[in-house]
Each structure stands twice: as structure tokens, then as C-alpha cells.
Motif scaffolding. Structure first.
Motif, short mmCIF file in Angstrom:
data_model
loop_
_atom_site.label_atom_id
_atom_site.label_comp_id
_atom_site.label_asym_id
_atom_site.label_seq_id
_atom_site.Cartn_x
_atom_site.Cartn_y
_atom_site.Cartn_z
N CYS A 172 -7.85 -6.82 -10.76
CA CYS A 172 -7.51 -5.85 -9.72
C CYS A 172 -7.75 -6.46 -8.33
O CYS A 172 -8.80 -7.05 -8.08
CB CYS A 172 -8.35 -4.60 -9.91
N GLY A 173 -6.76 -6.31 -7.45
CA GLY A 173 -6.90 -6.80 -6.09
C GLY A 173 -6.54 -8.25 -5.90
O GLY A 173 -6.73 -8.80 -4.81
N THR A 186 0.85 -1.20 0.00
CA THR A 186 0.00 0.00 0.00
C THR A 186 0.88 1.24 0.00
O THR A 186 2.05 1.20 0.41
CB THR A 186 -0.92 0.06 1.24
N GLY A 223 -4.77 -3.74 -5.70
CA GLY A 223 -6.10 -3.22 -5.43
C GLY A 223 -6.34 -1.78 -5.82
O GLY A 223 -7.42 -1.23 -5.55
N TYR A 224 -5.37 -1.15 -6.49
CA TYR A 224 -5.54 0.23 -6.94
C TYR A 224 -6.07 0.22 -8.38
O TYR A 224 -5.41 -0.28 -9.30
CB TYR A 224 -4.22 0.98 -6.87
N ASP A 225 -7.24 0.77 -8.59
CA ASP A 225 -7.93 0.66 -9.88
C ASP A 225 -7.42 1.70 -10.87
O ASP A 225 -8.05 2.73 -11.11
CB ASP A 225 -9.44 0.81 -9.69
N HIS A 263 -3.56 -9.69 -5.84
CA HIS A 263 -2.30 -9.87 -5.08
C HIS A 263 -1.48 -11.04 -5.62
O HIS A 263 -0.88 -11.80 -4.85
CB HIS A 263 -2.60 -10.09 -3.59
#
Length: 280
Positions: free
Chosen positions: A219-220, A154, A184-186, A222
Motif C-alpha cells: 500500500c502506498g 487521489t 495509499g488507500y488501505d 505508487h
């Protein structure tokens, strides 16, 4: 003009990398300082560096990016491994002093069940020790996808590292498009929002380079699985926005997609066409 290149093999030296970059239309490039899985760096060849600097000046190659080996873990529980990371980075940075304007990128590391706070403290401690050496090269923390116990998943975690470093004049961030998307950053649906968040948490003045990669996963996820440009979940429309965005287009872009040189050449041409179309 868009500054863009790809990851090249450093086994044949700087001049060979410069010529390879020029041949495929790149005006910058990235390379590993040594075997990415570890090992000693080969002897420094000052004659080769001198020839490279002349060639780079004649062919418009600027601000190359060195990448630390993957084996470094600045926040390992093992003190010996942390010391190895410190010594390797010091050796790399001493060598890079011969390349004016170059930058040095590294993965922050994995805390391996110690907790993210402990990991952040160890990373900052190493950077403070490195800072005492007064190296001239700018060091970049890379944004991570968040698999396992990676630190840097993050913007807040990167900010926490920066806040613990005493001298941050030569400390920046390299944003990896696959990693932040997987984290997770769009950047597909809300690139402006992601950049606003980066600016609020870290400060866009610390963003020094972009690893430009598509992602095999949504997205997201990981997962950290890079894909060729336009063949993954990020897609061509998003990349056109990235390379032409007024807050990003001045930065150097480095491809780390699963390609050989001819594939990199096609991607460089594609992204440069996107950028030039906007300028027109």
C-alpha cells in the motif's frame, strides 16, 4: 448474481468476445476500443454488433466496459496530443452508441511537469468539448496509482476534474483496486473507511465499475503492478470483503490480472464463490 468478467481481445469482434466471455463463466467483459498502444480502430461491423446483442441477451451478458488506449493523454503539454485524445475519444464514443448500456473508461493522463492543476484543467476542457456532442455512453475516470505525474492519484483530484465539467450526467468513476491500494488507500485494513472517504469526496453514486486486481507492491507504493487474485499484497480476505460489500456488490467487476483465459476462468469462479457464500 455477481457481475464479473475480464479483459478480452476485441480483434475478432463483439460476438467472439461475447462467446469467449460466456465460455469462461463471465457475464460482462472489458475490451480495448483499438490497439492499446495507439492506431486506428478497425471498421465498425454492424452485423457483428447485431449478432452480439442477440447473443448477449440470450446469455445474460450486460453492461460491458470499453477501455480507451493507453496512448491518450488528455492533459499533455502538446496541444496536438490533446486534440488526438479528443478526436479518438469522440470516435470511440460514436461507435459505442451501438452498444446500449455500455461504458467507456479512460486514464485521466499525466501532466508531465506542468502541475496537477494544469492537468486537471486540460482534462475537464476535453470532457466539456466531448459533452457538447451529446454521446449516449457513460464516461468513467479511472483511479490511478500515482506513478510519475499521473492525474487521478487521489479522490480529490478526480473530484476537481468533475467540478470543472459542465454536464456530469454521464460522468462516473471506475475504481481500480490495485491502483487505489498502490495510491495509499488501505482497502485491506480499512475498506469501510476508504469507501466513506470516496463517498465524502466524490459521492458513491458516481462509482460505476470496479477493476478488481491484486497488487505486486505494498500500500502506498505508487507502482501500478497488477497481480493475480490472492497472490499479491491485497489478498483473498480483502477481495471477499470487496465482492460482498453492500456498497459495491451491485457493481460490475472487471479483472485485469496477468492471466490467460483459463486463469481468468478460475478467478471468476473464485470470486463468484466468495459472493455466493455471502448470499447463502
Amino acid at each position: 448474481m455477481l457481475r464479473i468478467g475480464c479483459h478480452l481481445s476485441s480483434s475478432k469482434g463483439y460476438l467472439a468476445m461475447g462467446k469467449e466471455a460466456d465460455r469462461i463463466g463471465a457475464n460482462t467483459f472489458q475490451f480495448f476500443t483499438r490497439n492499446p498502444r495507439g492506431g486506428k480502430a478497425k471498421e465498425l461491423d454492424l452485423a457483428d454488433i447485431g449478432e452480439y446483442l442477440t447473443f448477449a441477451g440470450e446469455h445474460g451478458i450486460a453492461q460491458i466496459l470499453a477501455h480507451a488506449p493507453y496512448t491518450l493523454n488528455a492533459c499533455s503539454k502538446d496541444e496536438g496530443l490533446r486534440q488526438f485524445a479528443y478526436e479518438t475519444m469522440c470516435d470511440d464514443l460514436a461507435r459505442l452508441a451501438h452498444i446500449p448500456g455500455g461504458m467507456y473508461n479512460f486514464h485521466p493522463g499525466s501532466h508531465v511537469k506542468q502541475g496537477v492543476d494544469a492537468g486537471i484543467s486540460y482534462i475537464a476542457d476535453m470532457l466539456n468539448r466531448i459533452g457538447e456532442q451529446k454521446f449516449s455512453t457513460t464516461i468513467l475516470l479511472e483511479t490511478m496509482a500515482g506513478k510519475g505525474s499521473e492525474v487521478g492519484r487521489t479522490f480529490e483530484e478526480l473530484r476537481a476534474i468533475i467540478d470543472k465539467v459542465e454536464d456530469t450526467e454521464k460522468l462516473g468513476v471506475c475504481l481500480d483496486t490495485c491502483h487505489v491500494f498502490d495510491g495509499g488507500y488501505d482497502i485491506v485494513g480499512d475498506l469501510d473507511g476508504v469507501l466513506d472517504e470516496f463517498d465524502h469526496v466524490i459521492g458513491l453514486e458516481r462509482l460505476k465499475a470496479i477493476h478488481i486486481n491484486d497488487s505486486k507492491n505494498p500500500c502506498g507504493s505508487h507502482k501500478d503492478r497488477h497481480e493475480k487474485i490472492g497472490e499479491g499484497q491485497i489478498g483473498l480476505t480483502a477481495f471477499a470483503k470487496i465482492v460482498t460489500h453492500p456498497r459495491l456488490k451491485h457493481l460490475p467487476f472487471y479483472l485485469e490480472t496477468p492471466n490467460e483465459l483459463d486463469g481468468y476462468q478460475r478467478e471468476i469462479e473464485l470470486l463468484r464463490e466468495m459472493a455466493s457464500g455471502q448470499e447463502a
